[in-house]
Write an enzyme that holds these catalytic residues in place. Structure first.
Site: not given
Ligand code: SAJ
Length: 425
Positions: A205, A259
């Site tokens: 995780k 997360c």
């Molecule tokens: N972000 C960027 N650039 C990107 C992707 C995301 O700046 O290319 C930013 C987003 O705007 C946000 C942050 O990163 O601020 C996180 O967003 P996210 O969509 O990447 O992830 P979360 O936090 O919404 O969900 C993550 C997911 N983990 C992964 O993709 C590895 C999800 O599958 C998990 O279940 C979740 O964390 C969790 O609960 O741990």
């Protein structure tokens, strides 16, 4: 193993969808939350969080009679802990909610029960922190009751679909525990269920979210380099991603949410001497809101006295969650620089959030603004017309931190545009 009645502790973004999904699959579920407001809201047909499809699912679960909401656990065949594991000021994991849940379960634990931890936790938490608290019941883990760590992996915004479709990693304190947990989750999971031990599952995780954090940090660093060299990082990323083994993520205002901006710290805490890249990535992403405001300073000069219309406060597009949001941090930094900030967040109805006044409508936030700051790529903002903004706003400054706007269209209306990752020669 057969499960007729289960008890889920923590009715947040993970616990509530999980409880409702089990309930709509024929299991009797006791949903427990220690927050009286949450219990009151859910019992009265309301919802304290927003997630596409969740309202319908919760209503179906309640109507089926299989889901009941209460503020304390009860006897059940299985217990699932889905409470938050934030970090404290010093970036150390705060496991108090997990520990409190374990203590609450112990009096109800019976021989043959299963206990599952879903909350993201530092390595060895299940074995070393959770098991001893549960054993206060007088029962031995792995022998008298089954114990497993089953991380949630669902993406906010797509939780209901991913809960069912994603593969699921299940770590047991022994094989029997992993199999007992598999029997429970296979009631609704359609993805593959993969069995391992608890510490491996905890690491998996943390590795997933750390992998994403490090990759976003790399994208943010590329954006800073592009700004320095006077090129457009968005174009460069698109071209680099044509390589068959390259997939660069999106730069932006920083990394938020509960997360990815938290979990990598659990590895830094567990082994600070080893997790050097992980710490640096966290620092790069945490520094991104400062970088964005610095970019504004460099382009527009003094920010004091400017009226800023901030579009979006949530931590990412199309969710209501404000936790650890870089958009909020940028607003605070602008306020510190002496700017007057008003925000519009389509997923929030309150009049202010974290000391930032909220306008009720997009048109209202633009009124008399000098600087338009697009901080979140919400769908609602995609059709924003530069002509309308030009009529409503006082000034002609635009910041696009998420690459949402068409620069040429805005410049045509006389706006001076700053975009993260777009250097100008
Ligand atoms: N972000 C960027 N650039 C990107 C992707 C995301 O700046 O290319 C930013 C987003 O705007 C946000 C942050 O990163 O601020 C996180 O967003 P996210 O969509 O990447 O992830 P979360 O936090 O919404 O969900 C993550 C997911 N983990 C992964 O993709 C590895 C999800 O599958 C998990 O279940 C979740 O964390 C969790 O609960 O741990």
């Amino acid at each position: 193993m057969k499960y007729q009645k289960i008890c889920i502790l923590g009715l947040g973004y993970i616990g509530l969808p999980t409880a409702s999904t089990f309930a709509t699959h024929g299991v009797q579920v006791i949903g427990v939350d220690v927050n009286p407001d949450v219990v009151h809201t859910l019992r009265n047909g309301g919802l304290h969080i927003q997630e596409p499809g969740l309202r319908t699912l919760v209503q179906a679960a309640l109507r089926s009679g299989n889901l009941t909401i209460q503020n304390h656990p009860d006897q059940a065949d299985a217990f699932i802990i889905a409470v938050p594991t934030p970090f404290r000021e010093n970036k150390l994991a705060d496991l108090r909610a997990v520990e409190a849940a374990a203590q609450a379960i112990a009096p109800y634990l019976r021989k043959g029960n299963l206990v599952v931890l879903e909350s993201t936790s530092p390595p060895l938490t299940t074995e070393q922190r959770l098991a001893p608290l549960l054993e206060r019941s007088g029962l031995k883990n792995g022998e008298d009751f089954y114990l497993a760590y089953v991380p949630e992996r669902v993406l906010p915004g797509s939780i209901l679909r991913e809960l069912i479709e994603n593969d699921r990693v299940i770590g047991g304190v022994n094989r029997e525990s992993a199999e007992a947990a598999r029997d429970l989750y296979q009631l609704f999971v359609r993805g593959e269920i993969l069995l391992t031990d608890t510490t491996t599952a905890e690491m998996v995780k943390l590795m997933e979210n750390t992998y994403r954090d490090v990759n976003i940090a790399l994208a943010n660093e590329f954006a800073r380099l592009a700004e320095r060299f006077g090129i457009n990082v968005w174009e460069a990323i698109e071209l680099a991603n044509r390589h068959p083994r390259v997939n660069i993520l999106r730069p932006g205002p920083g990394v938020g949410g509960h997360c990815i901006s938290v979990d990598p710290w659990f590895l830094v805490e567990a082994a600070p001497d080893l997790a050097r890249l992980i710490r640096t990535a966290r620092e790069v992403n945490d520094g991104q809101p400062h970088h964005v405001v610095e970019l504004l300073h460099q382009t527009f000069g003094i920010l004091a006295g400017l009226r800023v219309a901030a579009l979006g406060l949530s931590y990412k597009a199309d969710v209501d969650d404000l936790r650890e949001s870089p958009a909020i941090e940028i607003c605070h930094l602008l306020q510190k620089s002496g700017a007057e900030v008003v925000a519009f967040e389509p997923y929030r109805q309150e009049s202010q959030a974290e000391g930032i006044p909220l306008a009720k409508e997009l048109s209202l936030v633009l009124q008399d603004a000098d600087l338009l700051a697009v901080l979140v790529a919400h769908q609602d903002f995609r059709n924003l017309s530069p002509a309308t903004a030009a009529q409503t706003m006082r000034g002609r400054f635009v910041l696009d931190a998420v690459n949402l706007l068409n620069r040429a269209a805005w410049e045509k209306q006389g706006f001076q545009v700053v975009k993260v990752g777009e250097g100008r020669r």
